[in-house]
Motif scaffolding. Sequence first.
Motif, mmCIF file in Angstrom:
data_model
loop_
_atom_site.group_PDB
_atom_site.id
_atom_site.type_symbol
_atom_site.label_atom_id
_atom_site.label_comp_id
_atom_site.label_asym_id
_atom_site.label_seq_id
_atom_site.Cartn_x
_atom_site.Cartn_y
_atom_site.Cartn_z
ATOM 1 N N VAL A 155 16.205 26.240 11.419
ATOM 2 C CA VAL A 155 14.871 26.518 10.880
ATOM 3 C C VAL A 155 14.530 25.323 9.997
ATOM 4 C CG1 VAL A 155 13.484 28.012 9.389
ATOM 5 C CG2 VAL A 155 15.270 29.014 10.813
ATOM 6 N N LYS A 156 13.501 24.578 10.392
ATOM 7 C CA LYS A 156 13.145 23.384 9.602
ATOM 8 C C LYS A 156 12.211 23.807 8.466
ATOM 9 C CE LYS A 156 14.016 20.252 13.362
ATOM 10 N NZ LYS A 156 13.519 19.205 14.252
ATOM 11 N N ALA A 157 12.815 24.416 7.444
ATOM 12 C CA ALA A 157 12.033 25.055 6.379
ATOM 13 C C ALA A 157 11.322 24.026 5.501
ATOM 14 C CB ALA A 157 12.939 25.914 5.524
ATOM 15 N N VAL A 158 11.982 22.911 5.234
ATOM 16 C CA VAL A 158 11.370 21.801 4.489
ATOM 17 C C VAL A 158 11.711 20.552 5.284
ATOM 18 C CG1 VAL A 158 11.414 20.466 2.345
ATOM 19 C CG2 VAL A 158 11.506 22.957 2.255
ATOM 20 N N ASP A 159 10.680 19.858 5.735
ATOM 21 C CA ASP A 159 10.923 18.802 6.694
ATOM 22 C C ASP A 159 10.204 17.516 6.287
ATOM 23 O OD1 ASP A 159 11.913 17.630 8.916
ATOM 24 O OD2 ASP A 159 10.692 18.724 10.364
ATOM 25 N N ASP A 160 10.911 16.690 5.524
ATOM 26 C CA ASP A 160 10.379 15.383 5.160
ATOM 27 C C ASP A 160 9.280 15.478 4.091
ATOM 28 O OD1 ASP A 160 10.081 12.700 5.149
ATOM 29 O OD2 ASP A 160 9.613 12.487 7.265
ATOM 30 N N VAL A 161 9.627 16.090 2.975
ATOM 31 C CA VAL A 161 8.637 16.272 1.910
ATOM 32 C C VAL A 161 8.847 15.239 0.796
ATOM 33 C CG1 VAL A 161 7.927 17.813 0.031
ATOM 34 C CG2 VAL A 161 8.146 18.697 2.355
ATOM 35 N N THR A 162 7.791 14.528 0.465
ATOM 36 C CA THR A 162 7.807 13.564 -0.634
ATOM 37 C C THR A 162 6.894 14.105 -1.730
ATOM 38 O OG1 THR A 162 8.336 11.711 0.794
ATOM 39 C CG2 THR A 162 7.158 11.178 -1.248
ATOM 40 N N LEU A 163 7.440 14.180 -2.945
ATOM 41 C CA LEU A 163 6.695 14.845 -4.021
ATOM 42 C C LEU A 163 7.063 14.215 -5.364
ATOM 43 C CD1 LEU A 163 5.061 17.647 -4.430
ATOM 44 C CD2 LEU A 163 7.271 18.599 -5.037
ATOM 45 N N GLY B 128 4.172 24.889 7.418
ATOM 46 C CA GLY B 128 5.312 24.736 8.326
ATOM 47 C C GLY B 128 6.342 23.724 7.854
ATOM 48 N N GLY B 129 6.637 23.706 6.564
ATOM 49 C CA GLY B 129 7.692 22.838 6.041
ATOM 50 C C GLY B 129 7.254 21.413 5.755
ATOM 51 N N ASP C 113 11.217 26.362 16.722
ATOM 52 C CA ASP C 113 10.681 25.504 17.773
ATOM 53 C C ASP C 113 9.352 24.929 17.304
ATOM 54 O OD1 ASP C 113 12.684 25.833 19.751
ATOM 55 O OD2 ASP C 113 12.007 27.905 19.943
ATOM 56 N N ALA C 114 9.393 24.227 16.208
ATOM 57 C CA ALA C 114 8.157 23.694 15.634
ATOM 58 C C ALA C 114 7.492 22.762 16.651
ATOM 59 C CB ALA C 114 8.488 22.943 14.357
ATOM 60 N N PRO C 115 6.131 22.782 16.705
ATOM 61 C CA PRO C 115 5.441 21.899 17.655
ATOM 62 C C PRO C 115 5.840 20.437 17.435
ATOM 63 C CG PRO C 115 3.879 23.312 16.467
ATOM 64 C CD PRO C 115 5.220 23.562 15.880
ATOM 65 N N GLU C 116 5.872 19.683 18.532
ATOM 66 C CA GLU C 116 6.331 18.293 18.443
ATOM 67 C C GLU C 116 5.392 17.385 17.649
ATOM 68 O OE1 GLU C 116 7.257 15.966 21.875
ATOM 69 O OE2 GLU C 116 9.064 17.180 22.173
#
Length: 323
Positions: free
Chosen positions: A28-36, A227-228, A279-282
Amino acid sequence: MSDEILVKTEHLKKYFPVRKSGGGKAFVKAVDDVTLEIGRGETVGLVGESGSGKTTIAKMILGLLPPTENTIYIDGKNVWDRKNTKEIRKKVGAVFQDPASSLNPRSTVYRSLERPLLINGCSKGEAETLIRETAAKVNLGKELLERFPYELSGGQQQRVSIARAIMLRPRLLVLDEPTSALDVSVQAQTLNELLNLQQEYGMSYLFITHNLSVVRYMSDRICVMYGGKVMESGKMADVYENCVHPYTFGLMSSVPPLHPRQRDRKKYLLTGDMPSLIDAPEGCRFCTRCKFRQPVCESQEPAMKDMGDGHFAACHFAGEIEF
Ligand SMILES: Nc1ncnc2c1ncn2[C@@H]1O[C@H](COP(=O)(O)OP(=O)(O)OP(=O)(O)O)[C@@H](O)[C@H]1O
Ligand code: SF4
Ligand SMILES: [Mg+2]
């Protein structure tokens, strides 16, 4: 890292391993590449629908959940380096939605407030001074200190949680839906008290909520997640009045405008649900629900576009779409 920045994280990821229904492992890509980034004394509002990854980010910042990739720096110190754990614990505090679940039902308010102080090396006397001082700051009457959590109202319980979170005078307070479980009349009062405490102690806030009116009231900057991933971020006024991402526009359409002259502005009602993060959209994570999507959106993930003055949006057509 600039002195003005208290919290910084780049390309932060949290993938939860899960079992696929047909067998085998997935994530589950709950957090995916977050810059903050959160500046000193600043409030960053984190918004997005349920399941967008807000609490997962909060837990990683608080040192409660290890990131899958990359880390978080507070005051330049890596939260996930064990030698910094003690120091970081003093610098962060947290308030969650349900105060009852974060208080020990068998301890009086006083004992609940005292325990973390003693663990951090305060003497009994120092703890008492701090408890009395902090209780007064959050308008928690002296007589409530000897009560048990079940003897308090929801608003009073949340005051105890806030008192406990600020007891060690943290630099950062993570507030995850702090007023969502409270009666409307108590909500406004609690928000104002949080603003006063921030002024007094110069704390930074990460303010998480579903409620856009609340986030508008509380925040200097806003970060919209879906979506993450971060869809749009920037100064509150810029994003609120001039959002460039279709998802933000959808969210904003659900709250009344600030100015009467904006009453006739167009609306975009979000329909459908967030897709599974397994299965997050590509391409763009929002593309299954976006009425502005083009073929490129399904195959290519949009890069973060710099819209100027600290305003960013992850949409192939940011700035080109007429809302
Ligand atoms: N321990 C876990 N194992 C597997 N998946 C998880 C776990 N914790 C969270 N998730 C998933 O990660 C995603 C993000 O969850 P998170 O709780 O961060 O969302 P949120 O934005 O805080 O939602 P809400 O507004 O409902 O509080 C969701 O799809 C959730 O189901
Ligand atoms: S990249 Fe495409 S699908 Fe995603 S928000 Fe922009 S227009 Fe919509
Ligand atoms: Mg949450």
